[in-house]
Design an enzyme around this catalytic site. Structure first.
Site, PDB file in Angstrom:
ATOM      1  N   ALA A  39      44.754  36.045  42.023  1.00 41.17           N
ATOM      2  CA  ALA A  39      43.797  36.700  41.129  1.00 41.17           C
ATOM      3  C   ALA A  39      42.533  37.048  41.899  1.00 41.17           C
ATOM      4  CB  ALA A  39      43.477  35.779  39.963  1.00 41.17           C
ATOM      5  N   ALA A  86      43.099  51.161  32.633  1.00 39.75           N
ATOM      6  CA  ALA A  86      42.653  49.906  32.036  1.00 39.75           C
ATOM      7  C   ALA A  86      43.425  49.656  30.749  1.00 39.75           C
ATOM      8  CB  ALA A  86      41.153  49.973  31.756  1.00 39.75           C
ATOM      9  N   HIS A 121      44.098  35.647  30.559  1.00 43.29           N
ATOM     10  CA  HIS A 121      45.157  35.838  31.562  1.00 43.29           C
ATOM     11  C   HIS A 121      45.719  34.489  32.003  1.00 43.29           C
ATOM     12  CE1 HIS A 121      45.442  40.129  32.772  1.00 43.29           C
ATOM     13  NE2 HIS A 121      44.282  40.194  32.149  1.00 43.29           N
TER      14      HIS A 121
END
Length: 180
Positions: A37, A14, A53
């Protein structure tokens, strides 16, 4: 134009920088590009992360497809020769688990469609095996599912890149030059 293999895998923990690196790989192809996505916004924190994002990609020529579950359909809908960034396999598998889907069947369908893609596909995924063994059954099952998927993807991919602290390391194949 930088060429990347038909299938590339970018793996890391992460916040390792794997998504940023993968985006640069795909941008470097010079091809039309689609960002698939898989994230779902279940809370305010995730909505903010998705918005960040999206802002990062804004104005850079990305077509964005939001598909949390049916990745084979999202892949097959892309134009011939499009460079695809799928971000990320971990959230997709999590979405399947939460939906109580047949993950083995969904994975088989995903890999079959992946082989049919005409343009390069770069897949972002998390490495979950570097931490401690989770204390509950569901978390252990997910780590196992993710680990098996990552191994299968790594066997198929021509390029496998591990990103740690924003630094890419080629585990398989040759690392292309990427602007960072």
């Amino acid at each position: 134009m930088g060429m990347i293999p038909h299938i590339s895998m970018v793996i890391g923990g992460a916040a390792s920088g794997k998504s940023d690196f993968a985006e640069q790989l795909v941008i470097g192809t010079g091809l039309p590009r689609t960002y698939i996505a898989t994230a779902q916004a279940f809370d305010a924190e995730m909505r903010a992360k998705i918005a960040r994002h999206q802002q990062t990609r804004s104005g850079l020529g990305w077509q964005t497809v939001e598909e949390p579950v049916d990745l084979p359909a999202a892949l097959s809908a892309q134009a011939t020769g499009t460079a695809i960034l799928l971000d990320c396999a971990t959230l997709w598998l999590s979405n399947l688990l939460l939906a109580e889907a047949d993950i083995s069947r969904a994975s088989d369908q995903f890999f079959a469609q992946l082989e049919r893609q005409t343009g390069p596909v770069t897949i972002v995924t998390n490495e979950l095996g570097n931490g401690i063994v989770p204390e509950n059954n569901l978390a252990r099952a997910f780590v196992d599912i993710q680990g098996r998927f990552n191994q299968r993807l790594a066997r198929r991919a021509e390029l496998v890149v591990q990103v740690t602290a924003g630094l890419p390391l080629a585990l398989k194949g040759q690392l292309p030059e990427v602007k960072t």
